[in-house]
Every structure is written in C-alpha cells, then in structure tokens.
Design an enzyme around this catalytic site. Structure first.
Site, PDB file in Angstrom:
ATOM      1  N   TRP A 121       0.833  -1.208   0.000  1.00 53.55           N
ATOM      2  CA  TRP A 121       0.000   0.000   0.000  1.00 53.55           C
ATOM      3  C   TRP A 121       0.865   1.256   0.000  1.00 53.55           C
ATOM      4  O   TRP A 121       0.579   2.233  -0.679  1.00 53.55           O
ATOM      5  CB  TRP A 121      -0.955   0.004   1.190  1.00 53.55           C
ATOM      6  CG  TRP A 121      -1.944  -1.126   1.170  1.00 53.55           C
ATOM      7  CD1 TRP A 121      -2.066  -2.119   2.103  1.00 53.55           C
ATOM      8  CD2 TRP A 121      -2.947  -1.397   0.174  1.00 53.55           C
ATOM      9  NE1 TRP A 121      -3.084  -2.982   1.737  1.00 53.55           N
ATOM     10  CE2 TRP A 121      -3.630  -2.562   0.575  1.00 53.55           C
ATOM     11  CE3 TRP A 121      -3.321  -0.768  -1.020  1.00 53.55           C
ATOM     12  CZ2 TRP A 121      -4.682  -3.116  -0.168  1.00 53.55           C
ATOM     13  CZ3 TRP A 121      -4.366  -1.310  -1.765  1.00 53.55           C
ATOM     14  CH2 TRP A 121      -5.031  -2.471  -1.342  1.00 53.55           C
ATOM     15  N   LYS A 133     -11.476  -1.490   7.425  1.00 56.53           N
ATOM     16  CA  LYS A 133     -10.573  -2.327   8.205  1.00 56.53           C
ATOM     17  C   LYS A 133     -10.916  -2.273   9.691  1.00 56.53           C
ATOM     18  O   LYS A 133     -10.906  -3.287  10.349  1.00 56.53           O
ATOM     19  CB  LYS A 133      -9.118  -1.902   7.994  1.00 56.53           C
ATOM     20  CG  LYS A 133      -8.670  -1.900   6.540  1.00 56.53           C
ATOM     21  CD  LYS A 133      -8.263  -3.279   6.049  1.00 56.53           C
ATOM     22  CE  LYS A 133      -8.150  -3.362   4.527  1.00 56.53           C
ATOM     23  NZ  LYS A 133      -7.329  -2.335   3.903  1.00 56.53           N
ATOM     24  N   ASP A 150      -1.268   6.988   6.197  1.00 55.41           N
ATOM     25  CA  ASP A 150      -2.347   6.064   5.852  1.00 55.41           C
ATOM     26  C   ASP A 150      -2.533   5.157   7.066  1.00 55.41           C
ATOM     27  O   ASP A 150      -1.688   4.329   7.358  1.00 55.41           O
ATOM     28  CB  ASP A 150      -1.944   5.259   4.605  1.00 55.41           C
ATOM     29  CG  ASP A 150      -2.931   4.137   4.281  1.00 55.41           C
ATOM     30  OD1 ASP A 150      -3.971   4.024   4.980  1.00 55.41           O
ATOM     31  OD2 ASP A 150      -2.661   3.379   3.334  1.00 55.41           O
TER      32      ASP A 150
HETATM   33  C1  LIG Z   1      -6.773  -1.904   2.543  1.00 55.48           C
HETATM   34  C2  LIG Z   1      -5.766  -0.840   2.570  1.00 55.48           C
HETATM   35  C3  LIG Z   1      -5.743   0.176   1.587  1.00 55.48           C
HETATM   36  C4  LIG Z   1      -6.690   0.210   0.410  1.00 55.48           C
HETATM   37  O1  LIG Z   1      -7.916   0.666   0.828  1.00 55.48           O
HETATM   38  P1  LIG Z   1      -9.104   0.952  -0.207  1.00 55.48           P
HETATM   39  O2  LIG Z   1     -10.099   1.629   0.696  1.00 55.48           O
HETATM   40  O3  LIG Z   1      -9.561  -0.373  -0.703  1.00 55.48           O
HETATM   41  O4  LIG Z   1      -8.592   1.823  -1.271  1.00 55.48           O
HETATM   42  C5  LIG Z   1      -4.791   1.163   1.711  1.00 55.48           C
HETATM   43  N1  LIG Z   1      -3.908   1.177   2.723  1.00 55.48           N
HETATM   44  C6  LIG Z   1      -3.895   0.209   3.686  1.00 55.48           C
HETATM   45  C7  LIG Z   1      -2.898   0.279   4.780  1.00 55.48           C
HETATM   46  C8  LIG Z   1      -4.832  -0.818   3.632  1.00 55.48           C
HETATM   47  O5  LIG Z   1      -4.823  -1.777   4.569  1.00 55.48           O
END
Ligand SMILES: *Cc1c(COP(=O)(O)O)cnc(C)c1O
Length: 357
Positions: free
Chosen positions: A102, A193, A169
């Site tokens: 990511w 998540k 993020d």
């Molecule tokens: C799942 C995830 C993403 C992607 O998320 P989306 O909402 O599907 O774009 C980005 N960063 C991390 C750390 C993730 O676990």
C-alpha cells in the site's frame, strides 16, 4: 461467541450490534417509516448522523481544535492521490517510507503532480520490517508513512517527529491504539478495516494545510471543498457513514482507546506467544515491528497446510489465508474480534502441535 470466527483482513468483522442496528436502519430508520438509504442526505436526521460521526472521531482520538474531520469517498486508494495533491508545496516533492504494497502505491501517486522520493524502503526483505535509520532532508513538502502494513503484518511503533509535515495512511490500525493527532498534518483511513463497511474514508487534517498546495487541485480532490461544506459537498455514502458512526459509538461505550488498546495487545500476545513457542509455526515479521492487527505466519512444513486448513474450517475459523505475496497465514484481529475467537485459534494451533509437533 460468534458462529463463524472471521479473521479477514478487510472488509472485516464489526460488532454484532452494528450489524443489527444498521440492518434495521435500511428498513426503518429512527422509526420514521423510511429507509436510511432513501431519505435526503440534507434531512435533519442524516445531518445528525454525519455530525455525530465526526464528533465521535474527535472525542475518541482527542482531535485538537486545529484539525478537521471528514468522511469522504474513494477509499484509501484515492487518499494516496488526495494526500499528495493537498500537501504538495514549493519543493514539489513528497517523501515516502515504503513499508509495504500500500505504501508503494501511495508513493506512486505523488508523481502525478510532483516528485515522489523514496526516503527508505523495506522491500529488500519482502517488507518484513520497518526501516528506522533513515534521514529526511529538508527538501520535502511532507513525509508519508503507513502506520500498519496489513499484508506484511508490521506496524510503526514510533512515528516520525520533526519539522516536515507528516501524512499517514492509517487504514488498518486507526482506533486500535492511542495516537497523538497533533503530530500529524494529515491522516486518512478506509473505513473497512477497523471502523465500518467499505464506502467511506476518514480524513483528519490540520486546517492550516487547506488552500496552500502549490499545484491546482481538482474540486473533488481538494480537502477545502469538503471542509467548507462540513463533509456534505456532495451526497455522502450514507450507509457507510451511519454504520461507522455506530461502530465508533460502540467503541466509546466500551471504554474507548485505553480499553481497546489493552485488549488488542492481549489478543496479539496470545497468538504471538503461541507462534514463538511453537516448533511448527514461524512468524514472518521482525519481532519489534510486529502488528497487533494482522499477524502473519507460516507453517515451516508445507505438508501440514492441508491438515491445518481442515482443522480451521472444522472450528469455523474463516479468513486466515495469507496474502499471496507473503503466503502462509494471516490472522487479522481488528477491534471487534473477541478474545475468545483468538483463544480458539490458538487452541487449534496447539492441537496441531500436539498431533504433529
Ligand atoms: C486496505 C488498505 C488500503 C486500500 O484501501 P481501499 O479503501 O480499498 O482503497 C490502503 N492502505 C492500507 C494500509 C490498507 O490496509
């Protein structure tokens, strides 16, 4: 005890009361006789939901007055691009700590409007650790990190503190532990998540960054657009915001971050102790960087995979397959995962040990 123990990495487990209450809202929202998804997002009832969701984020994370909170769309994947647009300054350069798949994707997006500089990377060891000895020059507009690497099972324990604005993020560990929001200029997190269903993305940012970007930002990608309209510039993803609000309320009613952080540590200790004391299982992440959210491990003897998988499915343990880039197994234990389910998984691991160890 849940009927099926869902260890999925995302979309993931949510508290049962959130499933119940959000399901009811589809048929009859607030006893209005109308569905949550048919009412106007400008109605008093929905505006209250949005305001409550933003307020809960502020209360739970102790967000300072300097920062704003928004629920937008596009997932964390659009956050990669939005963070770069909104933080790009006179150096036209974003710095990235590449700690996983990511993080790598986030770094790529900065190159659409500026330079993307890899400050450090752990790709040399398939992202099994968090680099720590990097140096950050003063030629960066911002420094971007990924707090928890969902696929590789590593987590940043100490965040960068310095003069460069920090972007993070936090998709897979937001609300799992205490953080000091004032040290971040921008935090974003896909809901699915640890906060709610897919469909909304949380943004928390210092209002000072608004209107300062050195590049023109398309309207929908400009945080100022949404901040000026209290997260209601266009139709918000009403169901995802509502279910996230319910999850946040559940978290607050259950003792907030103090309590959940302790529970998450307990759950992680349970399974890591089992892995560390096992002759069959092996953790894939560097010890000091191990995540409390996603535990990645393998069976040293591949021949046992099938037996273990059968035992897991007999115990109604779901979602333990590791990501294809790591292989093996991954136990994701987000906030709503009860410790009883983790204990059950550990019991199954012990049983395999007794049989084959
Ligand atoms: C799942 C995830 C993403 C992607 O998320 P989306 O909402 O599907 O774009 C980005 N960063 C991390 C750390 C993730 O676990």
């Amino acid at each position: 005890m849940p009927k099926v123990h869902n260890f999925s990495a995302g979309p993931c487990i949510l508290p049962n009361e959130v499933f119940q209450k959000s399901a009811e809202s589809i048929l009859n929202f607030n006893n209005s006789g109308l569905s949550l998804i048919e009412i106007s997002h400008r109605s008093k009832d929905f505006v209250e939901v949005m305001e409550e969701a933003r307020k809960l984020v502020k209360e739970i994370l102790e967000v300072p007055e300097t920062h704003d909170v928004l629920f937008l769309q596009g997932g964390a994947s659009l956050g990669f691009l939005m963070s770069a647009y909104n933080l790009m300054g006179t150096h036209k350069t974003g710095g990235y700590l590449v700690t996983g798949a990511w993080a790598k994707k986030a770094a790529k997006e900065a190159s659409f409007m500026g330079n993307s500089l890899i400050v450090d990377s752990s790709e040399d060891k398939n992202f099994n650790y968090i680099p720590k000895d990097y140096e950050i020059g003063d030629n960066l507009d911002y420094f971007h990190v990924t707090s928890n690497n969902t696929i590789f099972g590593t987590q940043i324990k100490n965040f960068y503190k310095g003069n460069i604005p920090l972007a993070c993020d936090m998709s897979s560990d937001i609300f799992s532990r205490k953080i000091d929001v004032k040290n971040f200029d921008l935090i974003y997190a896909g809901a699915q998540k640890n906060m709610g269903p897919a469909g909304t993305t949380l943004y928390i940012f210092n209002k000072d960054i608004l209107g300062k970007s050195s590049v023109p930002i398309p309207t929908m990608l400009d945080l100022k657009t949404h901040s000026d309209k209290d997260s209601m510039f266009n139709t918000p993803p009403v169901f995802a915001v509502y279910a996230s609000m319910l999850t946040l309320k559940w978290l607050q009613n259950n003792g907030g971050l103090d309590s959940i952080e302790k529970q998450n540590e307990k759950k992680a200790d349970l399974i890591y102790n089992q892995i560390d004391n096992s002759s069959l299982f092996k953790g894939t992440a560097n010890l000091e960087d191990r995540s409390t959210m996603n535990v990645t491990f393998t069976l040293e003897n591949d021949d046992l995979n099938e037996t273990f998988n059968t035992m897991l499915s007999d115990a109604k343990i779901n979602g333990l397959k590791g990501h294809r880039s790591v292989g093996g197994f991954r136990a994701s234990m987000y906030n709503a995962m009860p410790i009883e389910s983790v204990q059950l998984l550990v019991d199954v691991m012990k049983e395999l040990e007794t049989k084959k160890g």
